[in-house]
Design an enzyme around this catalytic site. Structure first.
Site, PDB file in Angstrom:
ATOM      1  N   GLY A   1       0.830  -1.190   0.000  1.00  0.00           N
ATOM      2  CA  GLY A   1       0.000   0.000   0.000  1.00  0.00           C
ATOM      3  C   GLY A   1       0.865   1.241   0.000  1.00  0.00           C
ATOM      4  O   GLY A   1       2.029   1.203   0.410  1.00  0.00           O
TER       5      GLY A   1
ATOM      6  N   GLN B   1       3.045   9.889   1.154  1.00  0.00           N
ATOM      7  CA  GLN B   1       4.340   9.208   1.071  1.00  0.00           C
ATOM      8  C   GLN B   1       5.127   9.550  -0.185  1.00  0.00           C
ATOM      9  O   GLN B   1       6.287   9.149  -0.313  1.00  0.00           O
ATOM     10  CB  GLN B   1       4.140   7.695   1.137  1.00  0.00           C
TER      11      GLN B   1
ATOM     12  N   CYS C   1       6.638  -0.015   6.917  1.00  0.00           N
ATOM     13  CA  CYS C   1       6.169   1.099   6.090  1.00  0.00           C
ATOM     14  C   CYS C   1       7.284   1.508   5.139  1.00  0.00           C
ATOM     15  O   CYS C   1       8.446   1.596   5.545  1.00  0.00           O
ATOM     16  CB  CYS C   1       5.791   2.274   6.994  1.00  0.00           C
ATOM     17  N   LEU C   2       6.923   1.788   3.889  1.00  0.00           N
ATOM     18  CA  LEU C   2       7.932   2.191   2.902  1.00  0.00           C
ATOM     19  C   LEU C   2       8.594   3.517   3.280  1.00  0.00           C
ATOM     20  O   LEU C   2       9.691   3.810   2.808  1.00  0.00           O
ATOM     21  CB  LEU C   2       7.300   2.296   1.509  1.00  0.00           C
TER      22      LEU C   2
ATOM     23  N   HIS D   1      -3.774   1.253   7.619  1.00  0.00           N
ATOM     24  CA  HIS D   1      -2.437   1.863   7.572  1.00  0.00           C
ATOM     25  C   HIS D   1      -2.424   3.038   6.587  1.00  0.00           C
ATOM     26  O   HIS D   1      -1.904   4.113   6.892  1.00  0.00           O
ATOM     27  CB  HIS D   1      -1.429   0.778   7.174  1.00  0.00           C
ATOM     28  N   GLU D   2      -3.028   2.842   5.406  1.00  0.00           N
ATOM     29  CA  GLU D   2      -3.011   3.906   4.385  1.00  0.00           C
ATOM     30  C   GLU D   2      -3.915   5.070   4.769  1.00  0.00           C
ATOM     31  O   GLU D   2      -3.546   6.229   4.561  1.00  0.00           O
ATOM     32  CB  GLU D   2      -3.394   3.353   3.010  1.00  0.00           C
TER      33      GLU D   2
ATOM     34  N   HIS E   1      -2.121   7.212   7.099  1.00  0.00           N
ATOM     35  CA  HIS E   1      -1.185   8.129   6.440  1.00  0.00           C
ATOM     36  C   HIS E   1      -1.895   9.418   6.014  1.00  0.00           C
ATOM     37  O   HIS E   1      -1.367  10.516   6.181  1.00  0.00           O
ATOM     38  CB  HIS E   1      -0.592   7.491   5.177  1.00  0.00           C
TER      39      HIS E   1
HETATM   40 ZN   LIG Z   1       3.150   3.347   5.439  1.00  0.00          ZN
END
Ligand SMILES: [Zn+2]
Length: 188
Positions: A51, A56, A93-94, A135-136, A139
């Protein structure tokens, strides 16, 4: 931002101000939004993520991409309209590369959003997908998994053994955030 500049967007790391900005609703689906989504899909595919939220890539708009049945599905103005249950599981997380920790999340969520053509969609998700959606959406609301993680479970993934077992090193939240703050925008 001009449309051509979307192709320059990269995944930003902890320390970038966009990760702590409340993302603004999209409402009108312009070519700019489509260009943003296109770039996000490229980035998440390259990063092999599950995701990605627009924050991000440094753009605080309410756009997310999640992997569903091996496809990357863009969600515009996603909203969690129902959530039930709670289950702890590991997350990363990226934007916080190599850091992992255990986060409690609802076991089942219902999400309303629009697709890239503007059509309203409703998703009912469980398990990993429910987790990814939470999670998204977090963000988009300027929240990171480290805000919700059980702090005693945080660790760095240092690599893997020849047998493929993970090599890990426990960390405190403060120490981890210091590492990212020291080099917020650097690439591996
Ligand atoms: Zn993340």
């Amino acid at each position: 931002m001009s449309r051509s500049s979307y192709s320059d967007l990269t995944i930003v790391r902890y320390g970038h101000p966009a990760l702590r900005e409340q993302a603004k609703p999209v409402r009108r689906l312009t070519d700019d939004v489509r260009a943003l989504v296109e770039r996000m899909v490229d980035l998440i595919r390259a990063a092999r993520g599950l995701g990605l939220a627009a924050n991000q890539v440094g753009v605080p708009r309410r756009v997310a991409v999640v992997e569903i049945d091996e496809q990357f599905v863009p969600l515009v103005d996603p909203e969690i309209v129902a959530a039930s249950g709670s289950e702890p599981a590991e997350e990363g997380c990226l934007s916080l590369p190599r850091l992992y920790g255990t986060v409690p999340r609802p076991t089942r969520v219902v999400v309303r959003a629009r697709d890239i053509s503007g059509k309203r969609i409703k998703l009912t998700a469980e398990g990993m997908l429910a987790r990814a959606l939470c999670h998204e959406v977090d963000h988009l609301n300027a929240k990171l998994f480290t805000d919700r993680a059980d702090r005693s479970t945080l660790y760095w993934l240092m690599g893997h053994t020849e047998e493929g077992d993970p090599l890990t090193q426990p960390t405190t939240l403060d120490d981890a955030l210091k590492v990212f703050a020291a080099a917020p925008f650097s690439e591996d």
